[in-house]
Design a protein around this motif. Structure first.
Motif, PDB file in Angstrom:
ATOM      1  N   VAL A   9      -6.725  -5.054  11.367  1.00  0.00           N
ATOM      2  CA  VAL A   9      -4.199  -6.376  11.664  1.00  0.00           C
ATOM      3  C   VAL A   9      -3.696  -5.500  12.537  1.00  0.00           C
ATOM      4  O   VAL A   9      -2.343  -6.031  13.142  1.00  0.00           O
ATOM      5  CB  VAL A   9      -3.622  -5.466   9.808  1.00  0.00           C
ATOM      6  CG1 VAL A   9      -2.719  -5.683   9.421  1.00  0.00           C
ATOM      7  CG2 VAL A   9      -4.645  -6.766   9.214  1.00  0.00           C
ATOM      8  N   ALA A  10      -3.618  -4.084  13.172  1.00  0.00           N
ATOM      9  CA  ALA A  10      -3.625  -3.242  14.064  1.00  0.00           C
ATOM     10  C   ALA A  10      -3.639  -3.749  15.103  1.00  0.00           C
ATOM     11  O   ALA A  10      -2.885  -3.675  15.679  1.00  0.00           O
ATOM     12  CB  ALA A  10      -3.290  -1.420  13.620  1.00  0.00           C
ATOM     13  N   ASN A  11      -4.904  -4.244  15.680  1.00  0.00           N
ATOM     14  CA  ASN A  11      -4.776  -4.852  16.791  1.00  0.00           C
ATOM     15  C   ASN A  11      -4.163  -6.297  17.025  1.00  0.00           C
ATOM     16  O   ASN A  11      -3.334  -6.329  17.725  1.00  0.00           O
ATOM     17  CB  ASN A  11      -6.265  -4.962  16.834  1.00  0.00           C
ATOM     18  CG  ASN A  11      -6.926  -3.896  17.804  1.00  0.00           C
ATOM     19  OD1 ASN A  11      -7.105  -3.757  18.723  1.00  0.00           O
ATOM     20  ND2 ASN A  11      -7.439  -2.621  16.848  1.00  0.00           N
ATOM     21  N   GLY A  12      -3.471  -6.797  16.270  1.00  0.00           N
ATOM     22  CA  GLY A  12      -3.613  -8.461  15.888  1.00  0.00           C
ATOM     23  C   GLY A  12      -2.396  -8.030  15.798  1.00  0.00           C
ATOM     24  O   GLY A  12      -1.292  -9.190  16.795  1.00  0.00           O
ATOM     25  N   TRP A  13      -1.664  -7.376  15.077  1.00  0.00           N
ATOM     26  CA  TRP A  13      -0.475  -6.672  15.494  1.00  0.00           C
ATOM     27  C   TRP A  13       0.394  -6.980  16.579  1.00  0.00           C
ATOM     28  O   TRP A  13       1.329  -7.741  17.190  1.00  0.00           O
ATOM     29  CB  TRP A  13      -0.263  -5.856  14.122  1.00  0.00           C
ATOM     30  CG  TRP A  13       1.984  -6.319  13.530  1.00  0.00           C
ATOM     31  CD1 TRP A  13       2.434  -6.493  14.079  1.00  0.00           C
ATOM     32  CD2 TRP A  13       2.026  -6.319  12.236  1.00  0.00           C
ATOM     33  NE1 TRP A  13       3.933  -6.195  13.410  1.00  0.00           N
ATOM     34  CE2 TRP A  13       3.599  -6.504  12.012  1.00  0.00           C
ATOM     35  CE3 TRP A  13       1.254  -5.600  11.362  1.00  0.00           C
ATOM     36  CZ2 TRP A  13       4.416  -6.549  11.270  1.00  0.00           C
ATOM     37  CZ3 TRP A  13       2.221  -5.985  10.103  1.00  0.00           C
ATOM     38  CH2 TRP A  13       3.789  -6.241   9.978  1.00  0.00           C
ATOM     39  N   HIS A  14      -0.551  -6.291  17.479  1.00  0.00           N
ATOM     40  CA  HIS A  14       0.312  -5.536  18.668  1.00  0.00           C
ATOM     41  C   HIS A  14      -0.045  -7.190  19.858  1.00  0.00           C
ATOM     42  O   HIS A  14       0.353  -6.546  21.055  1.00  0.00           O
ATOM     43  CB  HIS A  14      -1.108  -4.618  19.030  1.00  0.00           C
ATOM     44  CG  HIS A  14      -0.921  -4.078  20.751  1.00  0.00           C
ATOM     45  ND1 HIS A  14      -1.333  -4.831  21.775  1.00  0.00           N
ATOM     46  CD2 HIS A  14      -0.022  -3.246  20.770  1.00  0.00           C
ATOM     47  CE1 HIS A  14      -1.179  -3.926  22.771  1.00  0.00           C
ATOM     48  NE2 HIS A  14      -0.508  -2.396  22.466  1.00  0.00           N
ATOM     49  N   ALA A  15      -0.657  -7.619  19.428  1.00  0.00           N
ATOM     50  CA  ALA A  15      -0.689  -8.741  20.086  1.00  0.00           C
ATOM     51  C   ALA A  15       0.123 -10.092  20.106  1.00  0.00           C
ATOM     52  O   ALA A  15       0.346  -9.955  21.645  1.00  0.00           O
ATOM     53  CB  ALA A  15      -2.259  -9.476  20.201  1.00  0.00           C
ATOM     54  N   VAL A  16       0.420  -9.706  18.927  1.00  0.00           N
ATOM     55  CA  VAL A  16       2.281 -10.848  18.661  1.00  0.00           C
ATOM     56  C   VAL A  16       3.195 -10.091  19.116  1.00  0.00           C
ATOM     57  O   VAL A  16       4.363 -11.052  19.011  1.00  0.00           O
ATOM     58  CB  VAL A  16       2.048 -11.081  17.586  1.00  0.00           C
ATOM     59  CG1 VAL A  16       0.342 -11.974  16.969  1.00  0.00           C
ATOM     60  CG2 VAL A  16       2.463 -10.224  16.782  1.00  0.00           C
ATOM     61  N   LEU A  17       3.250  -8.593  19.183  1.00  0.00           N
ATOM     62  CA  LEU A  17       4.577  -7.632  19.305  1.00  0.00           C
ATOM     63  C   LEU A  17       5.055  -7.931  20.776  1.00  0.00           C
ATOM     64  O   LEU A  17       4.214  -8.206  21.849  1.00  0.00           O
ATOM     65  CB  LEU A  17       4.574  -6.464  18.731  1.00  0.00           C
ATOM     66  CG  LEU A  17       4.282  -6.035  18.150  1.00  0.00           C
ATOM     67  CD1 LEU A  17       4.316  -4.429  17.353  1.00  0.00           C
ATOM     68  CD2 LEU A  17       5.977  -6.142  17.275  1.00  0.00           C
TER      69      LEU A  17
ATOM     70  N   PHE B  40     -14.580  -0.268  21.689  1.00  0.00           N
ATOM     71  CA  PHE B  40     -13.898   1.011  20.944  1.00  0.00           C
ATOM     72  C   PHE B  40     -12.040   1.207  22.205  1.00  0.00           C
ATOM     73  O   PHE B  40     -11.399   1.321  22.396  1.00  0.00           O
ATOM     74  CB  PHE B  40     -14.767   2.327  21.412  1.00  0.00           C
ATOM     75  CG  PHE B  40     -14.219   3.494  21.121  1.00  0.00           C
ATOM     76  CD1 PHE B  40     -13.633   4.341  19.863  1.00  0.00           C
ATOM     77  CD2 PHE B  40     -13.483   3.902  22.092  1.00  0.00           C
ATOM     78  CE1 PHE B  40     -12.724   5.094  19.846  1.00  0.00           C
ATOM     79  CE2 PHE B  40     -12.990   5.330  22.134  1.00  0.00           C
ATOM     80  CZ  PHE B  40     -12.256   5.932  21.015  1.00  0.00           C
ATOM     81  N   VAL B  41     -12.357   0.669  23.568  1.00  0.00           N
ATOM     82  CA  VAL B  41     -11.311   1.175  24.245  1.00  0.00           C
ATOM     83  C   VAL B  41     -10.272   0.105  24.394  1.00  0.00           C
ATOM     84  O   VAL B  41      -9.588   0.373  24.583  1.00  0.00           O
ATOM     85  CB  VAL B  41     -12.564   0.498  25.622  1.00  0.00           C
ATOM     86  CG1 VAL B  41     -11.497   0.239  26.932  1.00  0.00           C
ATOM     87  CG2 VAL B  41     -13.595   2.123  26.371  1.00  0.00           C
ATOM     88  N   LEU B  42     -11.069  -0.912  24.225  1.00  0.00           N
ATOM     89  CA  LEU B  42      -9.946  -2.178  24.332  1.00  0.00           C
ATOM     90  C   LEU B  42      -9.414  -1.508  22.450  1.00  0.00           C
ATOM     91  O   LEU B  42      -7.400  -2.111  22.441  1.00  0.00           O
ATOM     92  CB  LEU B  42     -10.203  -3.386  23.838  1.00  0.00           C
ATOM     93  CG  LEU B  42     -11.274  -4.686  24.872  1.00  0.00           C
ATOM     94  CD1 LEU B  42     -12.117  -5.483  24.775  1.00  0.00           C
ATOM     95  CD2 LEU B  42     -10.281  -3.834  26.807  1.00  0.00           C
ATOM     96  N   SER B  43      -9.612  -1.398  21.251  1.00  0.00           N
ATOM     97  CA  SER B  43      -8.911  -1.577  20.328  1.00  0.00           C
ATOM     98  C   SER B  43      -8.214   0.297  20.735  1.00  0.00           C
ATOM     99  O   SER B  43      -6.809   0.124  19.630  1.00  0.00           O
ATOM    100  CB  SER B  43      -9.601  -1.208  19.088  1.00  0.00           C
ATOM    101  OG  SER B  43      -9.400  -0.724  18.008  1.00  0.00           O
ATOM    102  N   PHE B  44      -8.475   0.687  21.011  1.00  0.00           N
ATOM    103  CA  PHE B  44      -7.843   2.792  21.215  1.00  0.00           C
ATOM    104  C   PHE B  44      -6.679   2.320  22.390  1.00  0.00           C
ATOM    105  O   PHE B  44      -5.879   2.838  22.188  1.00  0.00           O
ATOM    106  CB  PHE B  44      -8.578   3.358  22.691  1.00  0.00           C
ATOM    107  CG  PHE B  44      -8.038   4.494  22.119  1.00  0.00           C
ATOM    108  CD1 PHE B  44      -8.324   5.707  21.585  1.00  0.00           C
ATOM    109  CD2 PHE B  44      -7.473   5.417  23.588  1.00  0.00           C
ATOM    110  CE1 PHE B  44      -7.508   6.362  21.448  1.00  0.00           C
ATOM    111  CE2 PHE B  44      -6.969   6.284  24.236  1.00  0.00           C
ATOM    112  CZ  PHE B  44      -7.036   7.177  23.053  1.00  0.00           C
ATOM    113  N   THR B  45      -7.188   1.522  22.934  1.00  0.00           N
ATOM    114  CA  THR B  45      -5.331   0.940  23.940  1.00  0.00           C
ATOM    115  C   THR B  45      -4.260   0.219  23.526  1.00  0.00           C
ATOM    116  O   THR B  45      -3.591   0.697  23.727  1.00  0.00           O
ATOM    117  CB  THR B  45      -5.999   0.224  25.383  1.00  0.00           C
ATOM    118  OG1 THR B  45      -6.853   0.855  25.732  1.00  0.00           O
ATOM    119  CG2 THR B  45      -4.870  -0.283  25.890  1.00  0.00           C
TER     120      THR B  45
END
Length: 247
Positions: free
Chosen positions: A91-99, A23-28
């Motif tokens: 999908v949003a977490n993955g998209w954040h990682a590649v931006l 939750f903490v990692l996803s929230f950030t």
């Protein structure tokens, strides 16, 4: 403490730890992605709460409805909400990682992030209305008394008449509909023969609406409609007959 109990306890602790860390990692990540999409930084933290809150509500609803009969449609709805909101989070977490760092998102992604809030509000509000209606229904144990007496696990003559168990009362109003109910159940459906007989009696003899019958018996209105439709078809075809009684 045996090994199974120890393993279960450890599994609970590990699951809680993983849940908090995830939750903490996803929230950030989701809060940062929302800020890059144009949401003010002071409000960006609300977006991950909306996504993860929808997941939590749908998960709790699926668990709560798992042991209830006649809730297949509601469970399917919450499974769809759970799967969709979980897919948005992944999908949003993955998209954040590649931006690239601090790079703004595309207008299409910003639009997709913006529509999540109203869609989640609609889904969670409808889910709340479904759960409210379920909690207002009566338990099947009260609505559907057993029509058949339990078998006695003793040979005839071993018990005195005074010691013989008293069979549960049989509702005479439902007996004329037993044959029709057996035919409907044989065709497949979401209800047992006792419930089907009760629905037919309340509809054809008491003239109650499907909504009232469903609320009284704790059965989905869709199931009541299906039972009444099949029962009416059988009666019109002459395949079965019912000697109606006034109760």
């Amino acid at each position: 403490m045996n090994s199974l109990t120890l393993t279960r306890t450890a599994a609970v602790v590990i699951t809680v730890g993983i849940g908090i860390a995830s939750f903490v990692l996803s929230f950030t990540a989701l809060a940062d992605l929302a800020a890059r999409a144009g949401i003010p930084e002071s409000l960006a933290w609300l977006w991950p709460l909306i996504v993860d809150g929808t997941i939590l509500q749908a998960t709790m609803a699926v668990v709560a409805l798992a042991g209830l009969e006649g809730q297949r449609r509601n469970r399917r709805y919450f499974w769809i909400v759970l799967s969709t909101s979980a897919a948005v989070s992944v999908v949003a977490n993955g998209w954040h990682a590649v931006l690239p760092d601090s790079a703004p998102v595309s207008p299409w992604l910003a639009a997709a992030i913006a529509v999540v809030a109203p869609v989640s509000l609609l889904a969670s509000t409808h889910g709340l209305s479904l759960l409210t209606r379920v909690s207002a229904s009566r338990p099947r144990a009260i609505a559907d008394p057993p029509l058949r007496a339990p078998l006695v696990d003793a040979a005839p003559g071993l018990l005195d008449e005074a010691e013989m168990p008293t069979p549960p009362p049989v509702d005479p109003a439902l007996l004329p509909w037993a044959d029709v109910a057996d035919v409907i159940v044989a065709r497949g459906g979401d209800a047992d023969a006792d419930t089907v007989a009760a629905v037919l009696h309340l509809c054809f003899e008491r003239d109650l609406s499907p909504k009232t019958i469903g609320r009284q018996l704790g059965v989905e209105q869709r199931v009541v409609h299906d039972i009444v439709a099949v029962g009416d078809e059988l009666l019109r075809s002459g395949d079965v007959s019912v000697e109606r009684v006034a109760v």
